[in-house]
Design an enzyme around this catalytic site. Structure first.
Site, PDB file in Angstrom:
ATOM      1  CE  LYS B  78      42.037  35.123  45.037  1.00  0.00           C
ATOM      2  NZ  LYS B  78      41.804  36.003  43.882  1.00  0.00           N
ATOM      3  CB  SER B 158      41.025  39.674  45.420  1.00  0.00           C
ATOM      4  OG  SER B 158      41.066  38.749  44.343  1.00  0.00           O
ATOM      5  CB  SER B 182      42.009  39.825  41.563  1.00  0.00           C
ATOM      6  OG  SER B 182      41.078  40.648  42.204  1.00  0.00           O
TER       7      SER B 182
END
Lengths: 95, 492
Positions: B78, B158, B182
């Protein structure tokens, strides 16, 4: 509670975010939608309740007071938008 | 040879050990998949050269009979994790072309254990979002589509890039972070497994901060076992994060297959929302039945402050964000937009660098922390947070070992479908997950079924602090019952 246009501008300034006049009404509406949403917290009885300061019970850890890093000015400055020698450059602060 | 991208992480690990294929072949297969899947927009930066070099090192270790638990395993990272020498942006324009001269602790531990980095994954800007639509690199497409439809759906957020990449077979696992849901919400939206560990289990050092008392890194992967394997490498004490827990890291994989006989599982009545789709209700019951069949004891419990978790979160998280994001001022790194004086430079930089969602949250946070409003909003929210945590503690004290809930109130929705008029509509996505962050507990999302349109749905298990192993044992039982969920059509 809700905010008016003047408060919206004040919040933006406190947050150091420039807002155009045309954006104020929209931002004000969004902030007020959020404030309306969190309003329900007022109905919770919080009398005598300690505010949370740490989600897991732990004592603040302290490390030994010794130098563990340093002498890496080039690395520290490697992403800076403007530098001179080993300094960050910013617009003039004092006339 | 079978398609190497269809393997699970555990299968790939075992294949490498048996020398069925080489690490470089495994990495090349995934790099090819990444290249073919650019329309998903899951990767914001591909690092093929670095990946091949890391894979060749892994092969050299195998030849010498060495190698850690993740040797040769290709992963996606990420873009919230700082990676030394590799651009890290949190998918915000304000970080611009930031190239960290350091490595986050979590990723450093993955490389220590031999993993291979394929590249950096898309996410909502500063991890603020539930659909990956706030990224400055644009939205990510969910590899899943509704039956007979070509409408592009969000992967959740997210960690949208992380879950899309795993679900589409672009990597064998990925790092993710979870502040309000998330990891778990996007895992549920894409039919994969995601674990949000106990607060303090994984170091936050080197991860771009959103809300420090809520943020926690965790893995997403194809199976519960894969998630457990990744977790062992990601977890651990770090002196550089003062909130990191100094507790030994267990071999989480050993929890897979452990008996859950007699385990007390709570079903919280407050999670039965008004207007909840019948298919979510049915899925929840199905999950409970599976655990019961495995010998667990289901008990009805009450978490009375559940409905206040989301509003309290939308005070605490923006407050912490407004403080954390004060560092982006155009001086030391990232974007700088000139201004007449230094104050103008700050304001112009932040106006142009932050997207609308981030700007809105910083302003809310600034307001609730400002003089005259602190007690009414922030202090009250922190008290409510204490009550939310106490709800869980009371249940655990009565012998409840885990809690079963739906992971999300719906399946994945279309890009641009939600939150346009009212931001709160989007925030409601996290209604089942946010309580876990507020209480610092571990939670796992496991795919459990499909909705009427063929989209995956997940269930969530919430555990006691530092008892991730219980979640792995229970999660694997649900996985065995529900089966694996892979996108039916490779349309990208």
């Amino acid at each position: 509670m809700s905010v008016d246009a003047a408060t919206t501008r004040r919040i933006a300034h406190l947050a150091r975010i420039a807002v155009k006049d045309s954006e104020v009404a929209h931002l004000q509406g969004e902030i007020n939608a959020m404030l309306a949403f969190v309003e329900q917290l007022q109905e919770v009885n919080v009398e005598g309740v300690e505010p949370m300061t740490s989600v897991t019970p732990m004592a603040m850890k302290k490390r030994a007071d010794v130098v563990t890093d340093g002498e890496i000015a080039d690395a520290v400055l490697s992403n800076a938008p403007a530098t001179e020698d080993h300094f960050f450059l910013v617009p003039k602060v004092v006339e | 040879m079978t398609d190497l991208t269809s393997l699970t992480l555990a299968e790939a690990r075992d294949g490498l050990a048996k020398k069925s294929f080489k690490a470089i072949e495994l990495t090349d297969a995934h790099l090819a998949a990444v290249e073919q899947a650019r329309s998903l927009n899951a990767f914001v930066l591909e690092t093929p050269e670095q990946a091949r070099a890391m894979a060749q090192d892994a092969d050299a270790r195998i030849a010498k009979g060495e190698g850690g638990p993740l040797n040769g395993i290709p992963l996606g990272i990420k873009d919230l994790f700082a990676t030394k020498g590799v651009r890290t942006t949190a998918c915000s324009k304000i970080l611009g072309n930031f190239v960290p001269p350091y490595e986050s602790t979590v990723t450093a531990q993955l490389w220590r254990d031999g993993a291979v980095m394929l590249g950096k994954l898309n996410n909502d800007e500063f991890a603020m979002g539930s659909s990956n639509e706030t990224s400055c690199f644009g939205p990510v497409a969910n590899p899943w589509r509704r039956n007979g439809s070509e409408t592009k759906l969000v992967p959740g957020g997210s960690s949208g890039g992380s879950v899309a990449a795993v679900s589409a077979g672009l990597c064998l696992g990925a790092t993710a972070t979870d502040t309000g849901g998330s990891i778990r919400q996007p895992a549920a939206f894409t039919g994969i497994v995601g674990l949000k560990p106990t607060y303090g289990r994984c170091s936050r050092w080197g991860i771009v901060a959103f809300a420090s008392s809520l943020d926690q890194a965790g893995p997403v992967a194809k199976t519960v076992r894969d998630t457990a394997i990744l977790m062992r490498s990601m977890a651990g004490h770090d002196p550089k994060d003062t909130t990191s827990a100094d507790i030994a890291v267990p071999d989480y994989e050993k929890a897979i297959g452990q008996s859950v006989k007699g385990m007390k599982i709570g079903i919280p009545k407050e999670y039965r929302l008004e207007g909840m789709p019948a298919e979510i209700e049915k899925l929840w019951q199905q999950g409970a039945d599976w655990l019961k069949a495995a010998g667990a004891e289901l008990v009805d419990i009450s978490l009375p402050h559940t409905k206040y978790a989301l509003p309290a979160y939308y005070i605490v998280a923006p407050a912490e964000a407004s403080s954390n994001l004060a560092r982006y001022d155009g001086v030391r790194y990232g974007l700088r937009v000139p201004g007449r004086a230094i104050g103008d430079m700050y304001e112009n930089t932040r106006a142009e660098g932050f997207g609308p969602e981030v700007r809105r949250r910083i302003m809310i946070g600034t307001y609730v922390l400002s003089a005259g409003y602190y007690d009414a909003y922030y202090l009250r929210a922190q008290k409510v947070r204490t009550l939310i945590k106490k709800d869980f503690e009371d249940c655990f004290a009565q012998g409840v070992q885990a809690i079963l809930t739906p992971a999300t109130p719906s399946a994945a929705f279309g890009i641009g479908e939600k939150g346009q008029a009212d931001p709160v509509e989007m925030y409601l996505n996290d209604i089942f997950t946010v309580t876990v962050n507020m209480a610092g507990l571990p939670g796992i999302a496991v795919p459990a079924g499909s909705d009427a349109q063929g989209l995956p749905l997940g269930l969530q298990l919430i555990g006691r602090p530092f008892e991730e192993e219980t979640l792995f044992s229970l999660g694997e039982i649900m996985e065995q019952s529900a089966g694996r969920f892979t996108p039916p059509v490779k349309w990208w």
